[in-house]
Design a protein around this motif. Structure first.
Motif, PDB file in Angstrom:
ATOM      1  N   ASP A  12     -32.543  27.613  12.865  1.00  0.00           N
ATOM      2  CA  ASP A  12     -32.333  26.800  13.998  1.00  0.00           C
ATOM      3  C   ASP A  12     -31.065  26.422  14.372  1.00  0.00           C
ATOM      4  OD1 ASP A  12     -35.121  26.843  14.256  1.00  0.00           O
ATOM      5  OD2 ASP A  12     -35.563  24.524  13.511  1.00  0.00           O
ATOM      6  N   CYS A  13     -30.724  26.554  15.687  1.00  0.00           N
ATOM      7  CA  CYS A  13     -29.472  26.126  16.118  1.00  0.00           C
ATOM      8  C   CYS A  13     -29.645  25.043  17.209  1.00  0.00           C
ATOM      9  CB  CYS A  13     -28.727  27.583  16.811  1.00  0.00           C
ATOM     10  SG  CYS A  13     -27.104  27.108  17.162  1.00  0.00           S
ATOM     11  N   GLU A  14     -29.006  24.160  17.169  1.00  0.00           N
ATOM     12  CA  GLU A  14     -28.757  22.954  18.294  1.00  0.00           C
ATOM     13  C   GLU A  14     -27.608  23.161  18.848  1.00  0.00           C
ATOM     14  OE1 GLU A  14     -29.444  18.129  18.289  1.00  0.00           O
ATOM     15  OE2 GLU A  14     -29.116  19.192  16.382  1.00  0.00           O
ATOM     16  N   ILE A  15     -27.815  23.435  20.076  1.00  0.00           N
ATOM     17  CA  ILE A  15     -26.537  23.807  21.052  1.00  0.00           C
ATOM     18  C   ILE A  15     -26.406  22.290  21.820  1.00  0.00           C
ATOM     19  CG2 ILE A  15     -25.814  24.911  22.799  1.00  0.00           C
ATOM     20  CD1 ILE A  15     -27.560  27.093  22.063  1.00  0.00           C
ATOM     21  N   LEU A  16     -25.209  21.736  21.524  1.00  0.00           N
ATOM     22  CA  LEU A  16     -25.070  20.271  22.207  1.00  0.00           C
ATOM     23  C   LEU A  16     -24.094  20.294  23.291  1.00  0.00           C
ATOM     24  CD1 LEU A  16     -25.044  20.011  18.779  1.00  0.00           C
ATOM     25  CD2 LEU A  16     -25.873  17.739  19.599  1.00  0.00           C
ATOM     26  N   TYR A  17     -24.134  19.606  24.307  1.00  0.00           N
ATOM     27  CA  TYR A  17     -23.125  19.451  25.476  1.00  0.00           C
ATOM     28  C   TYR A  17     -23.363  18.523  25.993  1.00  0.00           C
ATOM     29  CZ  TYR A  17     -27.133  21.659  28.046  1.00  0.00           C
ATOM     30  OH  TYR A  17     -28.231  21.760  28.484  1.00  0.00           O
ATOM     31  N   THR A  18     -21.927  17.821  26.252  1.00  0.00           N
ATOM     32  CA  THR A  18     -21.624  16.820  27.000  1.00  0.00           C
ATOM     33  C   THR A  18     -20.729  16.764  28.193  1.00  0.00           C
ATOM     34  OG1 THR A  18     -21.183  14.421  26.452  1.00  0.00           O
ATOM     35  CG2 THR A  18     -20.027  15.964  25.305  1.00  0.00           C
ATOM     36  N   THR A  19     -20.665  15.796  29.251  1.00  0.00           N
ATOM     37  CA  THR A  19     -19.799  15.734  30.055  1.00  0.00           C
ATOM     38  C   THR A  19     -19.708  14.414  30.927  1.00  0.00           C
ATOM     39  OG1 THR A  19     -19.179  16.859  32.416  1.00  0.00           O
ATOM     40  CG2 THR A  19     -21.538  16.501  31.976  1.00  0.00           C
ATOM     41  N   GLY A  20     -18.626  14.223  31.313  1.00  0.00           N
ATOM     42  CA  GLY A  20     -18.227  13.136  32.186  1.00  0.00           C
ATOM     43  C   GLY A  20     -17.864  13.242  33.677  1.00  0.00           C
ATOM     44  N   GLY A  21     -18.126  14.464  33.874  1.00  0.00           N
ATOM     45  CA  GLY A  21     -17.913  15.038  35.174  1.00  0.00           C
ATOM     46  C   GLY A  21     -16.249  15.222  35.392  1.00  0.00           C
ATOM     47  N   THR A  22     -15.949  15.209  36.582  1.00  0.00           N
ATOM     48  CA  THR A  22     -14.561  15.706  36.870  1.00  0.00           C
ATOM     49  C   THR A  22     -13.871  14.644  37.157  1.00  0.00           C
ATOM     50  OG1 THR A  22     -15.044  16.334  39.320  1.00  0.00           O
ATOM     51  CG2 THR A  22     -15.125  18.112  37.700  1.00  0.00           C
ATOM     52  N   GLN A  23     -12.377  14.432  37.010  1.00  0.00           N
ATOM     53  CA  GLN A  23     -11.488  13.567  37.349  1.00  0.00           C
ATOM     54  C   GLN A  23     -11.615  13.406  38.924  1.00  0.00           C
ATOM     55  OE1 GLN A  23      -7.786  14.087  35.380  1.00  0.00           O
ATOM     56  NE2 GLN A  23      -8.580  12.657  33.559  1.00  0.00           N
ATOM     57  N   PRO A  24     -11.201  14.459  39.707  1.00  0.00           N
ATOM     58  CA  PRO A  24     -11.268  14.052  41.160  1.00  0.00           C
ATOM     59  C   PRO A  24     -12.494  13.490  41.805  1.00  0.00           C
ATOM     60  CG  PRO A  24     -10.423  16.480  40.481  1.00  0.00           C
ATOM     61  CD  PRO A  24     -11.184  15.795  39.198  1.00  0.00           C
ATOM     62  N   ALA A  25     -13.487  13.733  41.220  1.00  0.00           N
ATOM     63  CA  ALA A  25     -14.719  13.200  41.743  1.00  0.00           C
ATOM     64  C   ALA A  25     -15.278  11.764  41.007  1.00  0.00           C
ATOM     65  CB  ALA A  25     -16.026  14.068  41.633  1.00  0.00           C
ATOM     66  N   SER A  26     -13.947  11.435  40.063  1.00  0.00           N
ATOM     67  CA  SER A  26     -14.194  10.034  39.399  1.00  0.00           C
ATOM     68  C   SER A  26     -15.364   9.978  38.510  1.00  0.00           C
ATOM     69  CB  SER A  26     -14.048   8.986  40.126  1.00  0.00           C
ATOM     70  OG  SER A  26     -12.996   8.939  40.994  1.00  0.00           O
ATOM     71  N   GLY A  27     -15.740  11.120  38.038  1.00  0.00           N
ATOM     72  CA  GLY A  27     -17.094  11.239  37.488  1.00  0.00           C
ATOM     73  C   GLY A  27     -18.210  11.113  37.903  1.00  0.00           C
ATOM     74  N   LEU A  28     -18.161  10.930  39.273  1.00  0.00           N
ATOM     75  CA  LEU A  28     -19.378  10.599  40.081  1.00  0.00           C
ATOM     76  C   LEU A  28     -20.416  12.100  40.177  1.00  0.00           C
ATOM     77  CD1 LEU A  28     -18.206   8.494  43.029  1.00  0.00           C
ATOM     78  CD2 LEU A  28     -19.112   8.041  40.764  1.00  0.00           C
ATOM     79  N   ASP A  29     -19.648  13.108  39.652  1.00  0.00           N
ATOM     80  CA  ASP A  29     -20.401  14.459  39.696  1.00  0.00           C
ATOM     81  C   ASP A  29     -20.932  14.896  38.375  1.00  0.00           C
ATOM     82  OD1 ASP A  29     -18.128  14.815  38.531  1.00  0.00           O
ATOM     83  OD2 ASP A  29     -17.426  16.823  39.698  1.00  0.00           O
ATOM     84  N   ARG A  30     -21.110  13.857  37.438  1.00  0.00           N
ATOM     85  CA  ARG A  30     -21.431  14.181  35.959  1.00  0.00           C
ATOM     86  C   ARG A  30     -22.882  14.783  35.934  1.00  0.00           C
ATOM     87  NH1 ARG A  30     -21.172   8.901  36.630  1.00  0.00           N
ATOM     88  NH2 ARG A  30     -22.874   7.265  36.115  1.00  0.00           N
ATOM     89  N   GLY A  31     -23.791  14.220  36.920  1.00  0.00           N
ATOM     90  CA  GLY A  31     -24.977  14.896  36.784  1.00  0.00           C
ATOM     91  C   GLY A  31     -24.761  16.442  37.143  1.00  0.00           C
ATOM     92  N   ARG A  32     -24.072  16.607  38.260  1.00  0.00           N
ATOM     93  CA  ARG A  32     -24.134  18.009  38.743  1.00  0.00           C
ATOM     94  C   ARG A  32     -23.604  18.943  37.655  1.00  0.00           C
ATOM     95  NH1 ARG A  32     -24.882  19.340  44.082  1.00  0.00           N
ATOM     96  NH2 ARG A  32     -25.244  17.814  45.546  1.00  0.00           N
ATOM     97  N   ALA A  33     -22.429  18.291  36.834  1.00  0.00           N
ATOM     98  CA  ALA A  33     -21.825  19.023  35.861  1.00  0.00           C
ATOM     99  C   ALA A  33     -22.809  19.229  34.830  1.00  0.00           C
ATOM    100  CB  ALA A  33     -20.589  18.212  35.366  1.00  0.00           C
ATOM    101  N   LEU A  34     -23.640  18.370  34.643  1.00  0.00           N
ATOM    102  CA  LEU A  34     -24.538  18.637  33.418  1.00  0.00           C
ATOM    103  C   LEU A  34     -25.518  19.660  33.887  1.00  0.00           C
ATOM    104  CD1 LEU A  34     -25.288  17.511  30.505  1.00  0.00           C
ATOM    105  CD2 LEU A  34     -27.109  16.372  31.623  1.00  0.00           C
TER     106      LEU A  34
END
Lengths: 162, 326
Positions: free
Chosen positions: A73-95
């Motif tokens: 079993d392999c758990e693939i984890l990933y996390t994002t805070g979005g991009t700096q230019p968008a001040s993180g408001l694009d974190r949903g899109r980035a995910l």
């Protein structure tokens, strides 16, 4: 089993380099595709953002076959805070972008099994294959969105294999 | 002088995890099965069965059924049972093969089992394979694991290919196939007098592990042993069986249950013929991945036990665990 784990990681890494050459990270002084194996890197208190982290968990083996079939079993984890230019408001899109990338990385869901402990790597007789990704719900911690996907990797243990 | 005291245990219920299957040819023309003698070979290494038994690996869902019937003769008034007689002897056995290979497919399908000869250019399409590329005659000195072929033909072969080795069909009728009676030819016309027919059904197949300067090295020995001088080799692409056909496979079978305490139960069926057609079963590994296993079911045919002249279908042997009371 190590050949199967190595093959799975290298396959995903190579596919990521082709799929999204911009997803890179600086790790131990080397610029490389944004995917790593947690157990092969230094322990860190927090997952790095915007990269895929492979965490090997359960192992079962079916010994009632001519070749033992290992299920890892392999758990693939990933996390994002979005991009700096968008001040993180694009974190949903980035995910969502990482969700889609992961689906692409896992397809096709097989690869020739390689022994990377030799130079050049040696192809073995049986392939490694894996299940579809089983995604977990998103978790939110402050400005970060995180998700993981569980994949079961199958590999036959060939005679003399580690 | 005295010997050390012997310690022993009382018998326990046999406990086993799995069953292993071995098959060996029956000489069809004389209906002579391969004999398995448990007093000689009962403790054989499961990974190295005695010749000519072929290891077909672990099986599942073993089901043995007796179809024998016993009747009673009632005499007197009121009638009371006086004599019992065996009216009928019969036995069936079924299980699933976990692996697909030439022999397990043939046993599962039950009828003629064909090799898919590498097709000749422009050959007419056919459900069980079209006409094959011309066979290559072997050179003297070939063995069960190495085939000597003319150097001009070496370029037709490569490592990883599967090959069949057998004689040309020469118009004969009856059972054909080297090492194993693979099919029964009723007339040359039925098989189009095709020189490749024997190689199409033959069990004398192997995987090529290497091509050398003199011929082919095989990854597994040919079932019929060292090839005869009149044999030829052809590349095969795979195998095909059919629902239908008039031929019945017949094989000797040995099923072994290794017990956890070292005991062993063996079922020896001298003659088994299939009772079903080609069927598979599936079992979910992890959805949507599914195992595909081969169902096989057989009827046991009789042999005469040389020890007492009795007609029997199956021999069940039990080799107890060490130092167990009997």
């Amino acid at each position: 089993m190590q050949n199967a784990k190595d093959t799975f990681y290298v396959t995903l890494r190579n596919r990521l380099a082709t799929l999204n050459p911009n997803r890179t990270m600086l790790l131990r002084g080397v610029q490389r595709p944004g995917i790593l194996v947690e157990e092969a890197e230094a322990v860190v208190p927090m997952l790095p953002a915007d990269v895929f982290v492979l965490r090997w968990t359960a192992l079962t083996a079916d010994v009632n076959l001519p070749l033992v079939l290992a299920r890892l079993d392999c758990e693939i984890l990933y996390t994002t805070g979005g991009t700096q230019p968008a001040s993180g408001l694009d974190r949903g899109r980035a995910l969502e972008e990482m969700d889609a990338e992961l689906l692409s990385l896992l397809s096709p869901n097989c690869a020739p099994k390689m022994n990377y402990t030799q130079t050049p790597p040696v192809q073995l007789n049986t392939p490694v294959f894996w299940s579809a990704a089983d995604f977990t719900p998103v978790t939110t911690l402050r400005d970060r969105l995180s998700r993981s996907a569980r994949v079961t990797v199958f590999a036959y243990q060939e005679p003399g294999e580690l | 002088m005295s010997t050390a005291a012997v310690t022993y245990t009382t018998p326990t219920t046999p406990l086993t995890r799995r069953v292993r299957a071995y098959f060996a040819p029956v000489v069809r023309a004389s209906e002579t099965p391969t004999v398995f003698d448990p007093s000689v070979s009962g403790r054989f290494n499961l990974d190295a069965p005695p010749a000519p038994w072929i290891d077909l690996g672990w099986i599942t869902n073993l089901s043995r059924k007796s179809a024998s019937t016993i009747n009673v003769l009632n005499v007197g008034s009121p009638a009371a049972p006086q004599v019992q007689m065996r009216e009928l002897i019969g036995a069936t056995v079924s299980f699933r093969f976990l692996t697909w290979r030439k022999l397990s497919m043939a046993l599962s399908a039950g009828s003629e089992h064909m090799n898919l000869l590498a097709p000749a250019a422009g050959a007419a399409a056919n459900g069980s394979g079209s006409k094959g590329v011309t066979a290559i005659a072997l050179i003297a000195g070939s063995t069960a694991t190495s085939l000597n072929i003319p150097s001009a033909s070496l370029s037709s072969f490569s490592a990883g290919q599967m090959v069949v080795v057998d004689a040309d069909y020469a118009g004969q009728t009856g059972y054909v196939g080297s090492g194993v009676s693979a099919a029964y030819v009723q007339s040359a016309a039925n098989v189009n007098n095709d020189p490749d027919y024997v190689r199409r059904v033959s069990f004398n197949v192997a995987l090529v592990s290497a091509v050398t300067s003199t011929g082919l090295t095989l990854a597994q020995p040919l079932l019929a042993g060292a090839p005869a001088s009149n044999m030829k080799v052809q590349v095969i692409e795979g195998f095909v069986d059919r629902e239908g056909g008039s031929f019945f496979q017949e094989w000797s079978a040995l099923l072994v249950m290794p017990g956890e305490q070292g005991e062993r139960i063996l079922y020896y069926y001298p003659r088994l013929q299939p009772t079903g057609g080609a069927q598979e079963d599936t079992e979910t590994l992890l959805a949507p991945l599914e195992w595909v296993t081969l169902n096989a079911s057989f009827r046991a045919l009789p042999v005469i036990d040389a020890n007492d002249g009795e007609q029997v279908l199956c021999f069940r042997s039990f080799l107890p665990s060490p130092m167990t009371l009997i």
